[in-house]
Motif scaffolding. Structure first.
Motif, PDB file in Angstrom:
ATOM      1  N   ARG A 171       0.835  -1.215   0.000  1.00 50.95           N
ATOM      2  CA  ARG A 171       0.000   0.000   0.000  1.00 50.95           C
ATOM      3  C   ARG A 171       0.859   1.250   0.000  1.00 50.95           C
ATOM      4  O   ARG A 171       0.627   2.179  -0.764  1.00 50.95           O
ATOM      5  CB  ARG A 171      -0.937   0.008   1.210  1.00 50.95           C
ATOM      6  N   ARG A 172       1.861   1.259   0.866  1.00 54.15           N
ATOM      7  CA  ARG A 172       2.705   2.448   1.015  1.00 54.15           C
ATOM      8  C   ARG A 172       3.435   2.797  -0.278  1.00 54.15           C
ATOM      9  O   ARG A 172       3.557   3.962  -0.640  1.00 54.15           O
ATOM     10  CB  ARG A 172       3.714   2.230   2.138  1.00 54.15           C
ATOM     11  N   TYR A 173       3.932   1.771  -0.977  1.00 58.35           N
ATOM     12  CA  TYR A 173       4.754   2.033  -2.160  1.00 58.35           C
ATOM     13  C   TYR A 173       4.007   1.849  -3.473  1.00 58.35           C
ATOM     14  O   TYR A 173       4.577   1.989  -4.547  1.00 58.35           O
ATOM     15  CB  TYR A 173       6.015   1.166  -2.116  1.00 58.35           C
ATOM     16  N   GLY A 174       2.712   1.537  -3.399  1.00 58.69           N
ATOM     17  CA  GLY A 174       1.865   1.560  -4.576  1.00 58.69           C
ATOM     18  C   GLY A 174       2.020   0.406  -5.551  1.00 58.69           C
ATOM     19  O   GLY A 174       1.877   0.589  -6.758  1.00 58.69           O
ATOM     20  N   PHE A 175       2.287  -0.789  -5.060  1.00 54.74           N
ATOM     21  CA  PHE A 175       2.313  -1.956  -5.949  1.00 54.74           C
ATOM     22  C   PHE A 175       1.336  -2.998  -5.419  1.00 54.74           C
ATOM     23  O   PHE A 175       1.031  -3.020  -4.232  1.00 54.74           O
ATOM     24  CB  PHE A 175       3.728  -2.542  -6.117  1.00 54.74           C
ATOM     25  N   PRO A 176       0.826  -3.840  -6.303  1.00 55.12           N
ATOM     26  CA  PRO A 176      -0.150  -4.840  -5.857  1.00 55.12           C
ATOM     27  C   PRO A 176       0.505  -5.976  -5.066  1.00 55.12           C
ATOM     28  O   PRO A 176       1.646  -6.342  -5.316  1.00 55.12           O
ATOM     29  CB  PRO A 176      -0.745  -5.373  -7.155  1.00 55.12           C
ATOM     30  N   LEU A 177      -0.261  -6.484  -4.127  1.00 52.09           N
ATOM     31  CA  LEU A 177       0.122  -7.676  -3.372  1.00 52.09           C
ATOM     32  C   LEU A 177      -0.683  -8.828  -3.952  1.00 52.09           C
ATOM     33  O   LEU A 177      -1.909  -8.768  -4.030  1.00 52.09           O
ATOM     34  CB  LEU A 177      -0.211  -7.492  -1.890  1.00 52.09           C
ATOM     35  N   ARG A 178       0.007  -9.859  -4.389  1.00 47.89           N
ATOM     36  CA  ARG A 178      -0.666 -11.024  -4.974  1.00 47.89           C
ATOM     37  C   ARG A 178      -0.304 -12.259  -4.155  1.00 47.89           C
ATOM     38  O   ARG A 178       0.836 -12.433  -3.747  1.00 47.89           O
ATOM     39  CB  ARG A 178      -0.223 -11.210  -6.426  1.00 47.89           C
ATOM     40  N   TRP A 179      -1.296 -13.107  -3.962  1.00 48.59           N
ATOM     41  CA  TRP A 179      -1.091 -14.340  -3.209  1.00 48.59           C
ATOM     42  C   TRP A 179      -0.899 -15.477  -4.191  1.00 48.59           C
ATOM     43  O   TRP A 179      -1.730 -15.710  -5.046  1.00 48.59           O
ATOM     44  CB  TRP A 179      -2.295 -14.608  -2.302  1.00 48.59           C
ATOM     45  N   ARG A 180       0.218 -16.155  -4.099  1.00 48.52           N
ATOM     46  CA  ARG A 180       0.507 -17.288  -4.992  1.00 48.52           C
ATOM     47  C   ARG A 180      -0.165 -18.543  -4.456  1.00 48.52           C
ATOM     48  O   ARG A 180      -0.730 -18.530  -3.373  1.00 48.52           O
ATOM     49  CB  ARG A 180       2.013 -17.484  -5.138  1.00 48.52           C
ATOM     50  N   ALA A 181      -0.082 -19.613  -5.209  1.00 54.26           N
ATOM     51  CA  ALA A 181      -0.698 -20.870  -4.781  1.00 54.26           C
ATOM     52  C   ALA A 181      -0.008 -21.443  -3.548  1.00 54.26           C
ATOM     53  O   ALA A 181      -0.647 -21.923  -2.634  1.00 54.26           O
ATOM     54  CB  ALA A 181      -0.677 -21.889  -5.917  1.00 54.26           C
ATOM     55  N   GLY A 182       1.315 -21.407  -3.496  1.00 56.14           N
ATOM     56  CA  GLY A 182       2.039 -21.940  -2.347  1.00 56.14           C
ATOM     57  C   GLY A 182       2.036 -23.459  -2.315  1.00 56.14           C
ATOM     58  O   GLY A 182       1.383 -24.114  -3.130  1.00 56.14           O
ATOM     59  N   PHE A 183       2.792 -24.009  -1.376  1.00 62.63           N
ATOM     60  CA  PHE A 183       2.911 -25.454  -1.238  1.00 62.63           C
ATOM     61  C   PHE A 183       2.787 -25.852   0.213  1.00 62.63           C
ATOM     62  O   PHE A 183       3.206 -25.120   1.103  1.00 62.63           O
ATOM     63  CB  PHE A 183       4.270 -25.949  -1.752  1.00 62.63           C
ATOM     64  N   THR A 184       2.238 -27.026   0.444  1.00 59.01           N
ATOM     65  CA  THR A 184       2.238 -27.649   1.768  1.00 59.01           C
ATOM     66  C   THR A 184       2.674 -29.099   1.593  1.00 59.01           C
ATOM     67  O   THR A 184       2.514 -29.682   0.516  1.00 59.01           O
ATOM     68  CB  THR A 184       0.857 -27.609   2.442  1.00 59.01           C
ATOM     69  N   LEU A 185       3.239 -29.654   2.652  1.00 65.76           N
ATOM     70  CA  LEU A 185       3.707 -31.028   2.599  1.00 65.76           C
ATOM     71  C   LEU A 185       3.619 -31.644   3.992  1.00 65.76           C
ATOM     72  O   LEU A 185       4.228 -31.121   4.927  1.00 65.76           O
ATOM     73  CB  LEU A 185       5.160 -31.075   2.101  1.00 65.76           C
ATOM     74  N   PRO A 186       2.866 -32.727   4.140  1.00 63.54           N
ATOM     75  CA  PRO A 186       2.870 -33.420   5.437  1.00 63.54           C
ATOM     76  C   PRO A 186       4.279 -33.927   5.762  1.00 63.54           C
ATOM     77  O   PRO A 186       4.999 -34.395   4.868  1.00 63.54           O
ATOM     78  CB  PRO A 186       1.905 -34.592   5.223  1.00 63.54           C
ATOM     79  N   VAL A 187       4.671 -33.812   7.000  1.00 62.70           N
ATOM     80  CA  VAL A 187       6.023 -34.200   7.412  1.00 62.70           C
ATOM     81  C   VAL A 187       6.336 -35.636   7.031  1.00 62.70           C
ATOM     82  O   VAL A 187       7.437 -35.946   6.577  1.00 62.70           O
ATOM     83  CB  VAL A 187       6.188 -34.002   8.938  1.00 62.70           C
ATOM     84  N   GLU A 188       5.358 -36.525   7.171  1.00 61.67           N
ATOM     85  CA  GLU A 188       5.609 -37.943   6.876  1.00 61.67           C
ATOM     86  C   GLU A 188       5.828 -38.199   5.390  1.00 61.67           C
ATOM     87  O   GLU A 188       6.246 -39.291   5.001  1.00 61.67           O
ATOM     88  CB  GLU A 188       4.480 -38.817   7.424  1.00 61.67           C
ATOM     89  N   GLN A 189       5.590 -37.221   4.534  1.00 60.69           N
ATOM     90  CA  GLN A 189       5.805 -37.396   3.101  1.00 60.69           C
ATOM     91  C   GLN A 189       7.121 -36.783   2.607  1.00 60.69           C
ATOM     92  O   GLN A 189       7.366 -36.733   1.413  1.00 60.69           O
ATOM     93  CB  GLN A 189       4.638 -36.802   2.318  1.00 60.69           C
ATOM     94  N   VAL A 190       7.973 -36.340   3.531  1.00 62.13           N
ATOM     95  CA  VAL A 190       9.269 -35.788   3.145  1.00 62.13           C
ATOM     96  C   VAL A 190      10.125 -36.904   2.551  1.00 62.13           C
ATOM     97  O   VAL A 190      10.275 -37.964   3.155  1.00 62.13           O
ATOM     98  CB  VAL A 190       9.974 -35.129   4.347  1.00 62.13           C
TER      99      VAL A 190
END
Length: 143
Positions: free
Chosen positions: A49-68
């Motif tokens: 907001r302060r610097y006048g650019f958009p904030l976009r939320w990406r898809a991101g990733f999650t991973l259960p610990v047991e699947q590492v």
């Protein structure tokens, strides 16, 4: 055993050639959804907001610990992931970017907490490798 891409350990994807002015040089800030409704997310939104650019939320990733995947980044990653998760995750929470960020901040702000792992640079390197595991094997984050 699958070997990682050689640049995973050697580089961070960023190029800056000269001064950066947020109001002039940033087209958008793309943020992982794990930072939504957090202090970090609020600070990033305020900067946008302060610097006048958009904030976009990406898809991101999650991973259960047991699947590492213990093979992808070597045998030391599984016990390291278990520790990071036990110390920084909320009950039932999978691995995600904010969790890795909480651990990384702790390496800097609480170095004694990590003293048993050796130099802070090594622990930060392992956190980067944990990020690689998350990006390679994680599923899209569902809000």
């Amino acid at each position: 055993m699958s070997l990682p891409h050689p640049t995973f350990d050697d580089h961070i994807e960023a190029q800056v050639h000269g001064d950066v002015q947020l109001c002039r040089d940033v087209l958008a800030l793309v943020v992982d959804p794990s930072f939504r409704d957090t202090g970090t997310g609020a600070a990033l939104a305020a900067a946008a907001r302060r610097y006048g650019f958009p904030l976009r939320w990406r898809a991101g990733f999650t991973l259960p610990v047991e699947q590492v995947d213990a093979e992808f980044r070597g045998p030391a990653i599984s016990p390291f992931v278990a520790r990071v998760h036990a110390e920084f995750a909320r009950p039932g929470e999978p691995l995600h970017a904010a969790l890795v960020g909480r651990a990384a901040a702790s390496v800097v702000t609480e170095p004694g907490r990590w003293a048993d792992r050796g130099p802070a640079a090594d622990t930060l390197q392992h956190l980067k490798q944990l990020w690689h595991v998350l990006v390679r094997f994680g599923a899209p984050h569902h809000v």
